[in-house]
Design an enzyme around this catalytic site. Structure first.
Site, PDB file in Angstrom:
ATOM      1  N   ASN A 103       0.714  -1.197  -0.100  1.00  0.00           N
ATOM      2  CA  ASN A 103       0.051  -0.022  -0.008  1.00  0.00           C
ATOM      3  C   ASN A 103       0.954   1.148  -0.002  1.00  0.00           C
ATOM      4  OD1 ASN A 103      -2.301  -1.815   0.143  1.00  0.00           O
ATOM      5  ND2 ASN A 103      -2.299  -1.503   2.653  1.00  0.00           N
ATOM      6  N   GLN A 110      -2.245   3.232   2.918  1.00  0.00           N
ATOM      7  CA  GLN A 110      -1.209   2.905   3.782  1.00  0.00           C
ATOM      8  C   GLN A 110      -1.452   3.433   5.077  1.00  0.00           C
ATOM      9  OE1 GLN A 110       2.723   4.496   2.043  1.00  0.00           O
ATOM     10  NE2 GLN A 110       3.901   3.354   3.923  1.00  0.00           N
ATOM     11  N   SER A 111      -1.323   2.625   6.060  1.00  0.00           N
ATOM     12  CA  SER A 111      -1.771   3.071   7.582  1.00  0.00           C
ATOM     13  C   SER A 111      -0.496   3.145   8.332  1.00  0.00           C
ATOM     14  CB  SER A 111      -2.743   1.845   8.057  1.00  0.00           C
ATOM     15  OG  SER A 111      -2.183   0.725   7.958  1.00  0.00           O
ATOM     16  N   VAL A 112       0.665   2.656   7.679  1.00  0.00           N
ATOM     17  CA  VAL A 112       1.789   2.935   8.578  1.00  0.00           C
ATOM     18  C   VAL A 112       2.934   3.180   7.450  1.00  0.00           C
ATOM     19  CG1 VAL A 112       3.572   1.764   9.911  1.00  0.00           C
ATOM     20  CG2 VAL A 112       1.263   0.912  10.117  1.00  0.00           C
ATOM     21  N   HIS A 116       6.163  -1.995   3.897  1.00  0.00           N
ATOM     22  CA  HIS A 116       5.788  -3.095   4.464  1.00  0.00           C
ATOM     23  C   HIS A 116       5.083  -3.975   3.086  1.00  0.00           C
ATOM     24  CE1 HIS A 116       2.613  -0.849   5.822  1.00  0.00           C
ATOM     25  NE2 HIS A 116       1.854  -1.907   5.688  1.00  0.00           N
ATOM     26  N   HIS A 118       2.456  -7.002   2.350  1.00  0.00           N
ATOM     27  CA  HIS A 118       1.348  -7.658   2.722  1.00  0.00           C
ATOM     28  C   HIS A 118       1.652  -9.234   1.966  1.00  0.00           C
ATOM     29  CE1 HIS A 118      -1.022  -5.038   5.055  1.00  0.00           C
ATOM     30  NE2 HIS A 118      -0.450  -4.184   4.314  1.00  0.00           N
TER      31      HIS A 118
END
Length: 130
Positions: A103, A110-112, A116, A118
């Site tokens: 993301n 994108q939440s962080v 990264h 997934h």
């Protein structure tokens, strides 16, 4: 619980150079189920799985997002993909297949803001994903 979009909106408002939950997980300050760890990255189970198998591969180097990665990040990002493959094999999802998702930014949910990967599998996935 906040939706994926709401989490992405909240994350987009955070200072981009701030420490993240992933930094704290990498330093073992926050508990996580570690599936893999080496000097370059970790793989952990996702705390909100979207399929029977859902884990994250996180580089230890804090690249904020794919769109800010540079040529200098190519080796670590490639290494993360190889680790994703290895952990997927261990989890038994290689034969039938899986999805790898990054993301990127607010519209990418994108939440962080620590890049990264997934890795999602263990069932038939649909397309498009949303």
């Amino acid at each position: 619980m906040a939706s994926e979009r709401e989490l992405a909106e909240q994350a987009a408002k955070q200072p981009k150079n701030s420490d993240t939950v992933f930094g704290r997980i990498i330093r073992h300050e926050i508990p996580a189920t570690f599936l893999y760890e080496d000097e370059k990255c970790v793989a952990i189970d996702d705390i909100n799985p979207q399929a029977p198998v859902h884990f994250l591969v996180i580089p230890k180097k804090p690249v904020q997002m794919l769109s800010t990665a540079t040529e200098n990040d190519a080796e670590i990002l490639g290494h993360c993909l190889i680790v994703a493959k290895k952990v997927a094999e261990r989890k038994g999802i290689s034969e039938d297949g899986y999805r790898v998702v990054i993301n990127n930014g607010r519209h990418g949910c994108q939440s962080v803001y620590h890049v990264h990967f997934h890795v999602i599998g263990g069932r038939q996935l649909g397309w498009p994903p949303c």
